[in-house]
Design a protein around this motif. Structure first.
Motif, PDB file in Angstrom:
ATOM      1  N   TRP A 135      53.711  42.149  45.816  1.00  0.00           N
ATOM      2  CA  TRP A 135      52.965  41.690  45.063  1.00  0.00           C
ATOM      3  C   TRP A 135      51.572  40.932  45.710  1.00  0.00           C
ATOM      4  N   CYS A 136      52.239  40.034  46.831  1.00  0.00           N
ATOM      5  CA  CYS A 136      51.255  39.292  47.630  1.00  0.00           C
ATOM      6  C   CYS A 136      50.330  40.398  48.192  1.00  0.00           C
ATOM      7  N   LEU A 137      50.801  40.878  49.131  1.00  0.00           N
ATOM      8  CA  LEU A 137      49.982  41.808  50.001  1.00  0.00           C
ATOM      9  C   LEU A 137      49.037  42.816  49.100  1.00  0.00           C
ATOM     10  N   TYR A 182      55.687  49.432  37.274  1.00  0.00           N
ATOM     11  CA  TYR A 182      55.641  48.276  36.762  1.00  0.00           C
ATOM     12  C   TYR A 182      55.241  47.106  38.004  1.00  0.00           C
ATOM     13  N   HIS A 183      55.716  47.466  39.055  1.00  0.00           N
ATOM     14  CA  HIS A 183      55.260  46.741  40.290  1.00  0.00           C
ATOM     15  C   HIS A 183      53.688  47.026  40.587  1.00  0.00           C
ATOM     16  N   GLN A 184      53.060  48.081  40.314  1.00  0.00           N
ATOM     17  CA  GLN A 184      51.792  48.408  40.803  1.00  0.00           C
ATOM     18  C   GLN A 184      50.710  47.688  40.293  1.00  0.00           C
ATOM     19  N   HIS A 185      49.768  46.979  40.803  1.00  0.00           N
ATOM     20  CA  HIS A 185      48.869  46.067  40.326  1.00  0.00           C
ATOM     21  C   HIS A 185      49.452  44.747  39.599  1.00  0.00           C
ATOM     22  N   TYR A 186      50.513  44.453  40.091  1.00  0.00           N
ATOM     23  CA  TYR A 186      51.269  43.392  39.180  1.00  0.00           C
ATOM     24  C   TYR A 186      50.416  41.981  38.987  1.00  0.00           C
ATOM     25  N   TYR A 187      49.820  41.689  40.160  1.00  0.00           N
ATOM     26  CA  TYR A 187      49.131  40.347  40.106  1.00  0.00           C
ATOM     27  C   TYR A 187      48.000  40.547  39.287  1.00  0.00           C
ATOM     28  N   ALA A 188      47.112  41.653  39.268  1.00  0.00           N
ATOM     29  CA  ALA A 188      46.081  41.933  38.247  1.00  0.00           C
ATOM     30  C   ALA A 188      46.426  41.906  36.955  1.00  0.00           C
ATOM     31  N   ASN A 189      47.807  42.554  36.710  1.00  0.00           N
ATOM     32  CA  ASN A 189      48.278  42.561  35.321  1.00  0.00           C
ATOM     33  C   ASN A 189      48.785  41.182  34.760  1.00  0.00           C
ATOM     34  N   HIS A 190      49.459  40.403  35.590  1.00  0.00           N
ATOM     35  CA  HIS A 190      50.047  39.372  35.232  1.00  0.00           C
ATOM     36  C   HIS A 190      49.684  38.127  36.012  1.00  0.00           C
ATOM     37  N   PRO A 191      48.429  37.749  35.929  1.00  0.00           N
ATOM     38  CA  PRO A 191      47.985  36.583  37.011  1.00  0.00           C
ATOM     39  C   PRO A 191      48.602  35.116  36.514  1.00  0.00           C
ATOM     40  N   ASP A 192      48.954  35.119  35.146  1.00  0.00           N
ATOM     41  CA  ASP A 192      49.426  33.684  34.557  1.00  0.00           C
ATOM     42  C   ASP A 192      50.837  33.655  34.930  1.00  0.00           C
ATOM     43  N   GLN A 193      51.620  34.834  35.563  1.00  0.00           N
ATOM     44  CA  GLN A 193      53.064  34.682  35.482  1.00  0.00           C
ATOM     45  C   GLN A 193      53.413  33.618  36.479  1.00  0.00           C
ATOM     46  N   GLY A 194      54.447  32.844  36.432  1.00  0.00           N
ATOM     47  CA  GLY A 194      54.795  31.975  37.362  1.00  0.00           C
ATOM     48  C   GLY A 194      54.669  32.085  38.802  1.00  0.00           C
ATOM     49  N   TYR A 195      55.313  33.129  39.326  1.00  0.00           N
ATOM     50  CA  TYR A 195      55.253  33.532  40.875  1.00  0.00           C
ATOM     51  C   TYR A 195      54.050  33.988  41.006  1.00  0.00           C
ATOM     52  N   CYS A 196      53.270  34.622  40.383  1.00  0.00           N
ATOM     53  CA  CYS A 196      51.650  35.034  40.600  1.00  0.00           C
ATOM     54  C   CYS A 196      51.161  33.808  40.702  1.00  0.00           C
ATOM     55  N   ALA A 197      51.109  32.965  39.625  1.00  0.00           N
ATOM     56  CA  ALA A 197      50.119  31.681  39.685  1.00  0.00           C
ATOM     57  C   ALA A 197      50.465  30.691  40.764  1.00  0.00           C
ATOM     58  N   VAL A 244      52.689  31.585  43.895  1.00  0.00           N
ATOM     59  CA  VAL A 244      52.643  32.177  45.203  1.00  0.00           C
ATOM     60  C   VAL A 244      51.622  33.219  45.664  1.00  0.00           C
ATOM     61  N   VAL A 245      51.606  34.095  44.636  1.00  0.00           N
ATOM     62  CA  VAL A 245      50.483  35.172  44.901  1.00  0.00           C
ATOM     63  C   VAL A 245      49.072  34.428  44.984  1.00  0.00           C
ATOM     64  N   GLY A 246      48.714  33.753  43.897  1.00  0.00           N
ATOM     65  CA  GLY A 246      47.448  33.273  43.648  1.00  0.00           C
ATOM     66  C   GLY A 246      46.997  32.452  44.981  1.00  0.00           C
ATOM     67  N   PRO A 247      47.806  31.491  45.748  1.00  0.00           N
ATOM     68  CA  PRO A 247      47.354  30.936  46.743  1.00  0.00           C
ATOM     69  C   PRO A 247      46.905  31.790  48.128  1.00  0.00           C
ATOM     70  N   LYS A 248      47.638  32.798  48.243  1.00  0.00           N
ATOM     71  CA  LYS A 248      47.429  33.730  49.470  1.00  0.00           C
ATOM     72  C   LYS A 248      45.967  34.614  48.920  1.00  0.00           C
ATOM     73  N   VAL A 249      45.833  34.800  48.004  1.00  0.00           N
ATOM     74  CA  VAL A 249      44.562  35.719  47.435  1.00  0.00           C
ATOM     75  C   VAL A 249      43.345  34.410  47.757  1.00  0.00           C
ATOM     76  N   GLU A 250      43.747  33.336  47.265  1.00  0.00           N
ATOM     77  CA  GLU A 250      42.360  32.410  47.694  1.00  0.00           C
ATOM     78  C   GLU A 250      42.205  32.228  49.107  1.00  0.00           C
ATOM     79  N   LYS A 251      43.558  31.930  50.102  1.00  0.00           N
ATOM     80  CA  LYS A 251      43.220  31.803  51.372  1.00  0.00           C
ATOM     81  C   LYS A 251      42.616  33.094  51.790  1.00  0.00           C
ATOM     82  N   PHE A 252      42.942  34.228  51.312  1.00  0.00           N
ATOM     83  CA  PHE A 252      42.149  35.520  51.868  1.00  0.00           C
ATOM     84  C   PHE A 252      40.574  35.490  51.678  1.00  0.00           C
TER      85      PHE A 252
END
Length: 178
Positions: free
Chosen positions: A16-18, A143-158, A160-168
């Motif tokens: 999901w992060c990548l 359900y794994h495809q575009h997971y972050y785009a579809n669930h940005p407020d889900q705990g792991y996304c908010a 773990v994924v979100g900070p990696k996206v911001e760093k990028f």
């Protein structure tokens, strides 16, 4: 969309992060979450998470080499995950979360060796990223495809994924899709 796309297959923890990062990269036409480099045919997410299939969670990045190079794809990769952490990224632990570059061509292998050597200099020789030909790739469940785009407020996304996206976005602002 270009018809001369190349593929990069990368493992760097949770797919999901990548996927979330590479989906924002200018020159990347598509990103697909999947499983690679394990011997089991068509494994499920549950099987891969058990660690019993030998697969890594990966993304298959389809990119236009006229707009972004394979080297740039790998430079982003080494910025958005910890290549010194064996079989884990943060709290995600297991061989399915290993760091890996799964090459499609001898040229990709050559470039990957160069970028790994440079990353080793940056990280004091501690890089554990495996380098192998891509093997036994399977697309992850829908359900794994575009997971972050579809669930940005889900705990792991908010958290773990979100900070990696911001760093990028901060580190590679010039590479963002317009």
């Amino acid at each position: 969309m270009s018809t001369n796309l190349e593929q990069a297959t990368l493992a760097g923890g949770c797919f999901w992060c990548l996927e979330a990062v590479y989906g924002q990269v200018d020159g990347v036409e598509a990103v697909e979450s999947g499983y690679s480099n394990g011997p089991v045919a068509n494994p499920s997410y549950e099987q891969v998470c058990s660690g019993s299939t030998g697969h890594a969670e990966v993304v298959k990045v389809s990119f236009d080499p006229q707009r972004i190079s394979y080297r740039e794809i790998l430079e982003i990769f080494f910025t958005i995950h910890d290549p010194t952490s064996l079989n884990r990224q943060g709290n995600d632990v297991g061989t399915q979360y290993r760091s890996g570059i799964y090459v499609h061509t001898p040229e990709q292998e050559r470039v990957a060796r160069e970028v790994i050597a440079e990353a080793n200099q940056t990280h004091g020789g501690r890089v554990v990223t495996e380098l192998k030909p891509v093997d036994n790739y399977w697309r992850a469940e829908d359900y794994h495809q575009h997971y972050y785009a579809n669930h940005p407020d889900q705990g792991y996304c908010a958290f773990v994924v979100g900070p990696k996206v911001e760093k990028f976005r901060k580190t590679f602002a010039a590479r963002l899709k317009r």
